[in-house]
Design a protein around this motif. Structure first.
Motif, short mmCIF file in Angstrom:
data_model
loop_
_atom_site.label_atom_id
_atom_site.label_comp_id
_atom_site.label_asym_id
_atom_site.label_seq_id
_atom_site.Cartn_x
_atom_site.Cartn_y
_atom_site.Cartn_z
N ARG A 142 45.11 46.04 39.69
CA ARG A 142 43.70 45.65 40.53
C ARG A 142 42.91 45.08 39.78
O ARG A 142 42.23 44.06 40.23
CB ARG A 142 43.17 46.79 41.28
CG ARG A 142 44.00 47.76 42.25
CD ARG A 142 43.47 49.00 42.48
NE ARG A 142 43.55 49.87 41.30
CZ ARG A 142 43.06 51.00 41.09
NH1 ARG A 142 42.51 51.66 42.43
NH2 ARG A 142 43.04 51.92 40.35
N GLN A 143 42.61 45.18 38.47
CA GLN A 143 41.84 44.58 37.67
C GLN A 143 42.40 42.91 37.43
O GLN A 143 41.59 41.98 37.39
CB GLN A 143 41.41 44.99 36.32
CG GLN A 143 40.82 46.46 36.42
CD GLN A 143 40.60 46.81 34.95
OE1 GLN A 143 41.65 46.81 34.10
NE2 GLN A 143 39.33 47.30 34.67
N ARG A 186 41.13 36.35 40.94
CA ARG A 186 40.35 35.88 41.94
C ARG A 186 38.93 35.22 41.52
O ARG A 186 38.44 34.36 42.05
CB ARG A 186 39.87 37.21 43.05
CG ARG A 186 38.79 36.68 44.18
CD ARG A 186 38.67 37.96 45.15
NE ARG A 186 37.64 38.78 44.27
CZ ARG A 186 36.47 38.71 44.30
NH1 ARG A 186 35.76 37.47 44.95
NH2 ARG A 186 35.56 39.35 43.63
N LEU A 187 38.25 35.98 40.59
CA LEU A 187 36.92 35.37 39.93
C LEU A 187 37.14 34.31 39.05
O LEU A 187 36.29 33.25 39.03
CB LEU A 187 36.21 36.53 39.21
CG LEU A 187 35.87 37.76 40.24
CD1 LEU A 187 35.68 39.11 39.19
CD2 LEU A 187 34.74 37.39 40.94
N ILE A 217 35.41 44.11 34.99
CA ILE A 217 35.87 42.69 35.22
C ILE A 217 34.97 41.64 35.67
O ILE A 217 34.89 40.31 35.32
CB ILE A 217 37.09 42.85 36.23
CG1 ILE A 217 38.24 43.68 35.89
CG2 ILE A 217 37.78 41.36 36.64
CD1 ILE A 217 38.90 43.20 34.45
N ASP A 218 34.01 42.29 36.68
CA ASP A 218 32.89 41.32 37.31
C ASP A 218 32.22 40.72 36.22
O ASP A 218 31.67 39.74 35.98
CB ASP A 218 32.06 41.93 38.35
CG ASP A 218 33.08 42.36 39.53
OD1 ASP A 218 34.14 41.61 39.90
OD2 ASP A 218 32.68 43.19 40.39
N ALA A 278 44.13 41.44 39.59
CA ALA A 278 43.87 40.69 40.72
C ALA A 278 42.54 40.30 40.79
O ALA A 278 42.29 39.04 41.25
CB ALA A 278 44.31 41.29 42.06
N GLU A 279 41.62 41.04 40.46
CA GLU A 279 40.11 40.79 40.47
C GLU A 279 39.69 39.68 39.59
O GLU A 279 39.06 38.61 39.87
CB GLU A 279 39.15 42.04 40.29
CG GLU A 279 37.73 41.80 40.17
CD GLU A 279 37.22 41.60 41.51
OE1 GLU A 279 35.93 41.43 41.46
OE2 GLU A 279 37.91 41.42 42.66
N ALA A 280 40.24 39.75 38.23
CA ALA A 280 40.12 38.66 37.34
C ALA A 280 40.65 37.18 37.76
O ALA A 280 40.12 36.19 37.47
CB ALA A 280 40.79 38.96 35.94
N LEU A 288 36.37 47.94 38.13
CA LEU A 288 36.30 46.53 38.59
C LEU A 288 34.97 46.00 38.11
O LEU A 288 35.05 44.86 37.94
CB LEU A 288 36.37 46.42 40.04
CG LEU A 288 37.95 46.64 40.76
CD1 LEU A 288 37.96 46.49 41.95
CD2 LEU A 288 38.96 46.05 39.85
#
Length: 240
Positions: free
Chosen positions: A135-136, A142-143, A111-112, A138-140, A108
């Protein structure tokens, strides 16, 4: 013209050093619809445009990309071209075409870092982020709300998990076309195909016009190729 989107794999890498500003500019000039760039984290947290985990192929040395700071990587003498940052890649590509960022690791943290780079570039609506872990995705999402996500589907992937996480398109290898899973996916979801690669005997992105026609017959949304003119030239396969 009726054809899939032409995705320039690592830029116009059939003629220019992969993942270089020269390759990206050439892909744009060749009419590619989207230009792909790879992404890895350097030791100092800077995202660099590099496909391999080590410098063995590019520079003849065993150092891992993740172990070296970006200033060392950018100054590294290569057999061809030079390593660049994702920020430089986006600055070159996104004023003219969308960019596909192929995330080469499944953590992750990258991705951040990519999200921060994309946000600084003001390119959130001009990129696709390609991931191999839902999960990546979803993180992307979200950001960067609303960002385009491409699922580089791993073997036996949970397609629905990627879809719930925000994936809008799904990548399969050319060598998997014709299989039951790929056929089901083509019937239900936007599919992008990477030419060459596993089970074809060719490097990823490599293909000729005749073989490309067999991919086009499957009606994917996009094809990743090293030579975008195979799709964009007036006489290209699939042109009507």
């Amino acid at each position: 013209m009726t054809r899939p989107l032409a995705i320039a794999h690592r830029g116009y890498s059939a003629r220019y050093p992969e993942n270089t500003l020269e390759a990206y500019r050439a892909a744009i000039a060749a009419g590619a619809d989207i230009v792909e760039t790879d992404a890895r984290l350097a030791a100092d947290g800077v995202v660099v445009a590099c496909h391999d985990p080590t410098l063995a192929r590019l520079a003849g040395r065993d150092d891992a990309v993740a172990d070296l700071p970006s200033d060392v990587l950018l100054a590294m003498p290569l057999a061809q071209g030079a390593i660049t940052t994702l920020a430089e890649a986006l600055a070159t590509i996104c004023p003219h075409r969308p960019a596909l960022i192929d995330v080469k690791t499944q953590d992750l943290a990258i991705i951040d870092a990519i999200a921060a780079t994309v946000s600084r570039a003001g390119a959130g609506d001009r990129v696709w982020i390609g991931v191999r872990d839902h999960r990546q995705a979803a993180e992307a999402s979200r950001l960067i709300p609303g960002v385009n996500i491409l699922a580089f589907l791993p073997e036996k992937a949970d397609v629905e998990a990627f879809a719930r996480a925000g994936a809008r398109a799904f990548r399969v290898w050319e060598g998997d076309l014709g299989g039951e899973e790929a056929e089901r996916l083509l019937a239900r979801r936007p599919v992008w195909v990477t030419a060459g690669g596993p089970r074809t005997g060719r490097d990823a992105g490599d293909i000729d016009g005749a073989t490309l026609s067999t991919i086009i017959a499957k009606a994917p949304q996009a094809v990743l190729v090293n030579d975008p003119t195979l799709l964009t030239a007036p006489s290209a396969a699939g042109a009507t």
